[in-house]
Motif scaffolding. Structure first.
Motif, PDB file in Angstrom:
ATOM      1  N   VAL A   1       0.966  -1.179   0.013  1.00 50.01           N
ATOM      2  CA  VAL A   1       0.276   0.123  -0.205  1.00 50.01           C
ATOM      3  C   VAL A   1       0.905   1.151   0.035  1.00 50.01           C
ATOM      4  N   GLY A   2       2.002   1.249   0.816  1.00 47.83           N
ATOM      5  CA  GLY A   2       2.631   2.380   1.082  1.00 47.83           C
ATOM      6  C   GLY A   2       3.662   2.883  -0.034  1.00 47.83           C
ATOM      7  N   ARG A   3       3.914   1.853  -1.003  1.00 48.77           N
ATOM      8  CA  ARG A   3       4.988   2.269  -1.953  1.00 48.77           C
ATOM      9  C   ARG A   3       4.340   3.068  -3.157  1.00 48.77           C
ATOM     10  N   PRO A   4       3.143   2.550  -3.410  1.00 51.92           N
ATOM     11  CA  PRO A   4       2.359   3.571  -4.537  1.00 51.92           C
ATOM     12  C   PRO A   4       2.237   4.789  -3.903  1.00 51.92           C
ATOM     13  N   LEU A   5       1.531   4.873  -2.725  1.00 50.13           N
ATOM     14  CA  LEU A   5       1.274   6.126  -2.019  1.00 50.13           C
ATOM     15  C   LEU A   5       2.575   7.121  -2.216  1.00 50.13           C
ATOM     16  N   SER A   6       3.711   6.465  -1.775  1.00 50.27           N
ATOM     17  CA  SER A   6       5.033   7.274  -1.570  1.00 50.27           C
ATOM     18  C   SER A   6       5.476   7.942  -2.959  1.00 50.27           C
ATOM     19  N   ARG A   7       4.892   7.160  -3.987  1.00 53.40           N
ATOM     20  CA  ARG A   7       5.565   7.936  -5.363  1.00 53.40           C
ATOM     21  C   ARG A   7       4.490   9.024  -5.697  1.00 53.40           C
ATOM     22  N   GLY A   8       3.576   9.745  -4.918  1.00 54.72           N
ATOM     23  CA  GLY A   8       2.973  10.741  -4.998  1.00 54.72           C
ATOM     24  C   GLY A   8       3.556  11.659  -3.939  1.00 54.72           C
ATOM     25  N   THR A   9       4.707  11.489  -3.623  1.00 58.69           N
ATOM     26  CA  THR A   9       5.225  12.475  -2.573  1.00 58.69           C
ATOM     27  C   THR A   9       6.833  12.561  -2.909  1.00 58.69           C
ATOM     28  N   VAL A  10       7.591  13.461  -2.540  1.00 58.60           N
ATOM     29  CA  VAL A  10       8.896  13.813  -2.614  1.00 58.60           C
ATOM     30  C   VAL A  10       9.406  13.912  -1.075  1.00 58.60           C
ATOM     31  N   GLY A  11      10.404  12.999  -1.018  1.00 59.85           N
ATOM     32  CA  GLY A  11      10.945  12.962   0.550  1.00 59.85           C
ATOM     33  C   GLY A  11      12.210  13.895   0.587  1.00 59.85           C
ATOM     34  N   LEU A  12      12.363  14.580   1.751  1.00 60.56           N
ATOM     35  CA  LEU A  12      13.403  15.462   1.735  1.00 60.56           C
ATOM     36  C   LEU A  12      14.148  15.271   3.247  1.00 60.56           C
ATOM     37  N   ARG A  13      15.470  15.603   3.154  1.00 55.77           N
ATOM     38  CA  ARG A  13      16.074  15.868   4.541  1.00 55.77           C
ATOM     39  C   ARG A  13      16.725  17.078   4.515  1.00 55.77           C
ATOM     40  N   ILE A  14      16.249  17.931   5.481  1.00 50.58           N
ATOM     41  CA  ILE A  14      16.717  19.110   5.681  1.00 50.58           C
ATOM     42  C   ILE A  14      17.684  19.377   6.781  1.00 50.58           C
ATOM     43  N   PRO A  15      18.898  19.564   6.399  1.00 51.17           N
ATOM     44  CA  PRO A  15      20.080  19.904   7.624  1.00 51.17           C
ATOM     45  C   PRO A  15      19.865  21.214   8.004  1.00 51.17           C
ATOM     46  N   ILE A  16      19.689  21.504   9.179  1.00 50.89           N
ATOM     47  CA  ILE A  16      19.481  22.775   9.841  1.00 50.89           C
ATOM     48  C   ILE A  16      20.810  23.445   9.951  1.00 50.89           C
ATOM     49  N   THR A  17      21.100  24.440   9.046  1.00 51.03           N
ATOM     50  CA  THR A  17      22.630  25.234   9.467  1.00 51.03           C
ATOM     51  C   THR A  17      22.653  26.284  10.216  1.00 51.03           C
ATOM     52  N   ARG A  18      21.346  26.804  10.365  1.00 47.66           N
ATOM     53  CA  ARG A  18      21.185  28.023  11.356  1.00 47.66           C
ATOM     54  C   ARG A  18      19.867  28.148  11.569  1.00 47.66           C
ATOM     55  N   PHE A  19      19.555  28.626  12.898  1.00 49.64           N
ATOM     56  CA  PHE A  19      18.234  28.947  13.375  1.00 49.64           C
ATOM     57  C   PHE A  19      18.262  29.898  14.500  1.00 49.64           C
ATOM     58  N   GLN A  20      16.795  30.513  14.575  1.00 57.82           N
ATOM     59  CA  GLN A  20      16.885  31.539  15.656  1.00 57.82           C
ATOM     60  C   GLN A  20      15.418  31.111  16.411  1.00 57.82           C
ATOM     61  N   THR A  21      15.359  31.359  17.776  1.00 56.37           N
ATOM     62  CA  THR A  21      14.205  30.987  18.548  1.00 56.37           C
ATOM     63  C   THR A  21      13.930  32.037  19.216  1.00 56.37           C
ATOM     64  N   GLN A  22      12.627  32.073  19.579  1.00 57.63           N
ATOM     65  CA  GLN A  22      11.938  32.959  20.596  1.00 57.63           C
ATOM     66  C   GLN A  22      11.218  32.172  21.472  1.00 57.63           C
ATOM     67  N   ILE A  23      11.626  32.098  22.770  1.00 53.52           N
ATOM     68  CA  ILE A  23      10.718  31.304  23.879  1.00 53.52           C
ATOM     69  C   ILE A  23      10.332  32.463  24.651  1.00 53.52           C
ATOM     70  N   LYS A  24       9.373  33.112  24.179  1.00 53.50           N
ATOM     71  CA  LYS A  24       8.619  33.964  24.930  1.00 53.50           C
ATOM     72  C   LYS A  24       7.854  33.801  26.038  1.00 53.50           C
ATOM     73  N   MET A  25       8.257  33.748  27.358  1.00 57.30           N
ATOM     74  CA  MET A  25       7.537  33.279  28.278  1.00 57.30           C
ATOM     75  C   MET A  25       7.779  33.893  29.553  1.00 57.30           C
ATOM     76  N   SER A  26       7.364  35.456  29.247  1.00 62.81           N
ATOM     77  CA  SER A  26       7.188  36.552  30.454  1.00 62.81           C
ATOM     78  C   SER A  26       8.588  36.514  31.201  1.00 62.81           C
ATOM     79  N   LEU A  27       9.560  36.070  30.627  1.00 65.01           N
ATOM     80  CA  LEU A  27      10.872  35.936  31.007  1.00 65.01           C
ATOM     81  C   LEU A  27      11.585  37.418  31.342  1.00 65.01           C
ATOM     82  N   ASP A  28      10.904  38.583  30.812  1.00 63.23           N
ATOM     83  CA  ASP A  28      11.390  39.796  30.768  1.00 63.23           C
ATOM     84  C   ASP A  28      10.481  40.744  31.685  1.00 63.23           C
TER      85      ASP A  28
END
Length: 210
Positions: free
Chosen positions: A146-173
Protein backbone atom coordinates in the motif's frame (compact mmCIF):
# COMPACT_ATOMS: atom_id res chain seq x y z
CA UNK A 1 12.14 37.73 13.52
CA UNK A 2 12.59 40.27 16.31
CA UNK A 3 15.42 39.16 18.59
CA UNK A 4 14.68 40.11 22.20
CA UNK A 5 17.60 38.93 24.39
CA UNK A 6 15.16 37.94 27.15
CA UNK A 7 13.56 35.38 24.82
CA UNK A 8 16.50 33.99 22.85
CA UNK A 9 17.69 30.42 23.44
CA UNK A 10 20.58 29.36 21.20
CA UNK A 11 20.79 25.80 22.55
CA UNK A 12 20.27 23.28 19.71
CA UNK A 13 18.71 20.92 22.25
CA UNK A 14 15.85 23.40 22.68
CA UNK A 15 15.25 23.17 18.91
CA UNK A 16 15.23 19.37 19.14
CA UNK A 17 12.77 19.45 22.05
CA UNK A 18 10.41 21.76 20.19
CA UNK A 19 10.48 19.64 17.02
CA UNK A 20 9.89 16.44 19.00
CA UNK A 21 6.91 17.95 20.83
CA UNK A 22 5.43 19.82 17.86
CA UNK A 23 6.34 17.88 14.69
CA UNK A 24 4.33 20.08 12.34
CA UNK A 25 6.12 22.68 10.23
CA UNK A 26 5.66 25.43 7.70
CA UNK A 27 8.13 25.14 4.82
CA UNK A 28 8.75 28.52 3.18
CA UNK A 29 10.74 29.07 -0.01
CA UNK A 30 11.20 31.76 -2.64
CA UNK A 31 11.62 31.32 -6.37
CA UNK A 32 11.67 34.05 -9.00
CA UNK A 33 10.28 36.51 -6.46
CA UNK A 34 7.30 34.32 -5.52
CA UNK A 35 6.85 33.08 -1.94
CA UNK A 36 5.57 29.54 -1.35
CA UNK A 37 4.50 28.08 2.00
CA UNK A 38 3.43 24.50 2.70
CA UNK A 39 2.45 22.65 5.88
CA UNK A 40 3.84 19.17 6.58
CA UNK A 41 4.77 16.86 9.46
CA UNK A 42 8.47 16.61 10.25
CA UNK A 43 10.62 14.31 12.36
CA UNK A 44 14.13 14.76 13.63
CA UNK A 45 16.72 12.74 11.78
CA UNK A 46 17.36 10.67 14.90
CA UNK A 47 20.53 9.17 13.48
CA UNK A 48 22.15 12.59 13.87
CA UNK A 49 19.95 13.97 16.65
CA UNK A 50 22.07 12.84 19.61
CA UNK A 51 23.41 15.77 21.61
CA UNK A 52 26.22 17.42 19.70
CA UNK A 53 25.28 15.74 16.42
CA UNK A 54 24.01 17.37 13.27
CA UNK A 55 20.58 18.97 13.47
CA UNK A 56 18.34 17.83 10.63
CA UNK A 57 14.73 16.91 9.92
CA UNK A 58 13.12 14.49 7.51
CA UNK A 59 9.79 15.14 5.83
CA UNK A 60 8.08 15.02 2.46
CA UNK A 61 5.94 17.18 0.24
CA UNK A 62 3.10 16.02 -1.93
CA UNK A 63 3.37 16.43 -5.67
CA UNK A 64 3.17 19.04 -7.16
CA UNK A 65 4.45 21.00 -4.14
CA UNK A 66 7.97 20.01 -5.17
CA UNK A 67 7.44 22.00 -8.38
CA UNK A 68 5.91 24.92 -6.50
CA UNK A 69 8.91 25.15 -4.16
CA UNK A 70 11.51 24.36 -6.83
CA UNK A 71 14.03 22.58 -4.60
CA UNK A 72 17.07 23.66 -6.59
CA UNK A 73 19.72 23.94 -3.90
CA UNK A 74 18.36 27.15 -2.41
CA UNK A 75 17.80 27.64 1.30
CA UNK A 76 14.32 27.23 2.78
CA UNK A 77 12.83 28.46 6.04
CA UNK A 78 11.28 25.90 8.36
CA UNK A 79 8.94 27.30 11.06
CA UNK A 80 8.10 25.19 14.10
CA UNK A 81 5.46 26.74 16.35
CA UNK A 82 4.95 25.55 19.92
CA UNK A 83 2.21 26.41 22.38
CA UNK A 84 1.02 30.01 22.54
CA UNK A 85 -1.59 32.10 24.29
CA UNK A 86 -2.75 35.60 25.14
CA UNK A 87 -1.35 37.31 28.26
CA UNK A 88 -3.35 40.11 29.85
CA UNK A 89 -1.42 43.04 31.36
CA UNK A 90 -3.97 43.01 34.18
CA UNK A 91 -2.11 39.97 35.54
CA UNK A 92 1.14 41.90 36.12
CA UNK A 93 2.16 43.47 39.39
CA UNK A 94 1.12 47.12 39.93
CA UNK A 95 3.63 49.60 38.58
CA UNK A 96 4.67 47.56 35.55
CA UNK A 97 4.13 48.80 31.99
CA UNK A 98 0.67 47.53 30.95
CA UNK A 99 0.89 46.05 27.47
CA UNK A 100 -1.21 43.19 26.10
CA UNK A 101 1.01 40.47 24.71
CA UNK A 102 1.27 36.84 23.62
CA UNK A 103 3.46 34.11 25.06
CA UNK A 104 4.81 31.58 22.56
CA UNK A 105 7.65 29.30 21.52
CA UNK A 106 8.90 29.26 17.95
CA UNK A 107 11.99 28.33 15.98
CA UNK A 108 12.93 29.62 12.55
CA UNK A 109 15.33 27.07 11.05
CA UNK A 110 17.17 27.38 7.76
CA UNK A 111 18.70 24.77 5.48
CA UNK A 112 19.02 23.48 1.95
CA UNK A 113 16.69 20.51 1.34
CA UNK A 114 18.18 17.27 0.07
CA UNK A 115 15.83 15.19 -2.07
CA UNK A 116 16.09 11.55 -0.97
CA UNK A 117 15.76 8.52 -3.21
CA UNK A 118 12.44 6.60 -3.44
CA UNK A 119 13.54 3.86 -0.99
CA UNK A 120 14.56 6.41 1.62
CA UNK A 121 11.36 8.37 1.02
CA UNK A 122 9.34 5.22 1.76
CA UNK A 123 11.34 4.66 4.96
CA UNK A 124 10.63 8.26 6.04
CA UNK A 125 6.91 7.85 5.35
CA UNK A 126 6.94 4.59 7.32
CA UNK A 127 8.57 6.40 10.25
CA UNK A 128 6.03 9.22 10.10
CA UNK A 129 3.07 6.83 10.13
CA UNK A 130 4.57 4.75 12.96
CA UNK A 131 5.27 7.88 14.99
CA UNK A 132 1.79 9.34 14.73
CA UNK A 133 0.03 5.98 15.11
CA UNK A 134 1.91 5.03 18.30
CA UNK A 135 -0.90 6.10 20.63
CA UNK A 136 -3.73 4.61 18.56
CA UNK A 137 -5.46 1.57 20.10
CA UNK A 138 -5.21 -0.38 16.86
CA UNK A 139 -2.31 1.27 15.01
CA UNK A 140 -1.98 1.06 11.26
CA UNK A 141 1.42 0.36 9.83
CA UNK A 142 2.45 1.21 6.29
CA UNK A 143 2.31 -2.03 4.38
CA UNK A 144 4.79 -1.94 1.46
CA UNK A 145 2.11 -2.97 -1.04
CA UNK A 146 0.00 0.00 0.00
CA UNK A 147 2.72 2.42 1.02
CA UNK A 148 5.00 2.27 -1.98
CA UNK A 149 2.33 3.41 -4.47
CA UNK A 150 1.38 6.20 -2.03
CA UNK A 151 5.00 7.26 -1.66
CA UNK A 152 5.28 7.84 -5.39
CA UNK A 153 2.91 10.78 -4.95
CA UNK A 154 5.38 12.45 -2.57
CA UNK A 155 8.92 13.77 -2.64
CA UNK A 156 11.03 12.90 0.40
CA UNK A 157 13.30 15.52 1.93
CA UNK A 158 16.09 15.69 4.45
CA UNK A 159 16.74 19.25 5.61
CA UNK A 160 20.01 19.82 7.49
CA UNK A 161 19.52 22.84 9.75
CA UNK A 162 22.54 25.06 9.30
CA UNK A 163 21.29 28.00 11.38
CA UNK A 164 18.27 28.85 13.48
CA UNK A 165 16.62 31.55 15.56
CA UNK A 166 14.41 30.87 18.55
CA UNK A 167 11.96 32.93 20.52
CA UNK A 168 10.89 31.38 23.81
CA UNK A 169 8.67 34.23 24.96
CA UNK A 170 7.47 33.15 28.37
CA UNK A 171 7.29 36.44 30.34
CA UNK A 172 10.99 36.13 31.20
CA UNK A 173 11.30 39.91 30.79
CA UNK A 174 8.87 40.46 33.67
CA UNK A 175 9.53 40.58 37.39
CA UNK A 176 9.31 37.24 39.25
CA UNK A 177 5.96 38.01 40.89
CA UNK A 178 4.35 39.08 37.61
CA UNK A 179 5.57 35.83 36.01
CA UNK A 180 4.04 33.84 38.84
CA UNK A 181 0.80 35.81 38.50
CA UNK A 182 0.63 34.90 34.81
CA UNK A 183 1.24 31.22 35.59
CA UNK A 184 -1.47 31.28 38.25
CA UNK A 185 -4.00 32.92 35.91
CA UNK A 186 -3.27 30.40 33.17
CA UNK A 187 -4.03 27.60 35.62
CA UNK A 188 -7.35 29.10 36.73
CA UNK A 189 -10.61 27.85 35.14
CA UNK A 190 -12.06 30.20 32.57
CA UNK A 191 -11.61 31.52 29.07
CA UNK A 192 -7.82 31.96 29.39
CA UNK A 193 -7.12 28.66 31.10
CA UNK A 194 -4.04 27.06 29.55
CA UNK A 195 -2.16 24.84 32.02
CA UNK A 196 0.13 23.49 29.29
CA UNK A 197 1.34 27.03 28.54
CA UNK A 198 1.83 27.57 32.27
CA UNK A 199 3.98 24.41 32.29
CA UNK A 200 6.04 25.86 29.44
CA UNK A 201 6.57 29.00 31.49
CA UNK A 202 7.71 26.92 34.45
CA UNK A 203 10.19 25.03 32.26
CA UNK A 204 11.52 28.24 30.71
CA UNK A 205 12.02 29.69 34.18
CA UNK A 206 13.84 26.54 35.32
CA UNK A 207 16.12 26.64 32.27
CA UNK A 208 17.19 30.11 33.35
CA UNK A 209 17.94 28.78 36.83
CA UNK A 210 15.17 30.79 38.48
Amino acid sequence: MLRNPHHVDDDPEMVRELIREFPWAIIVSSHDGAMVASHYPVLLDEETASEGGDLAVVTHVGRPDDKNHVFDGSEVLLIIQGRHGYISPSWYEPGTTPAPTWNFSVVHAYGVPEIVDPDENFRVLTRLVAHFEQHVDDPMYLDPEVGRPLSRGTVGLRIPITRFQTQIKMSLDKDPQSRQNVIDHLRQPGHYQDPALADDMERARARRGE
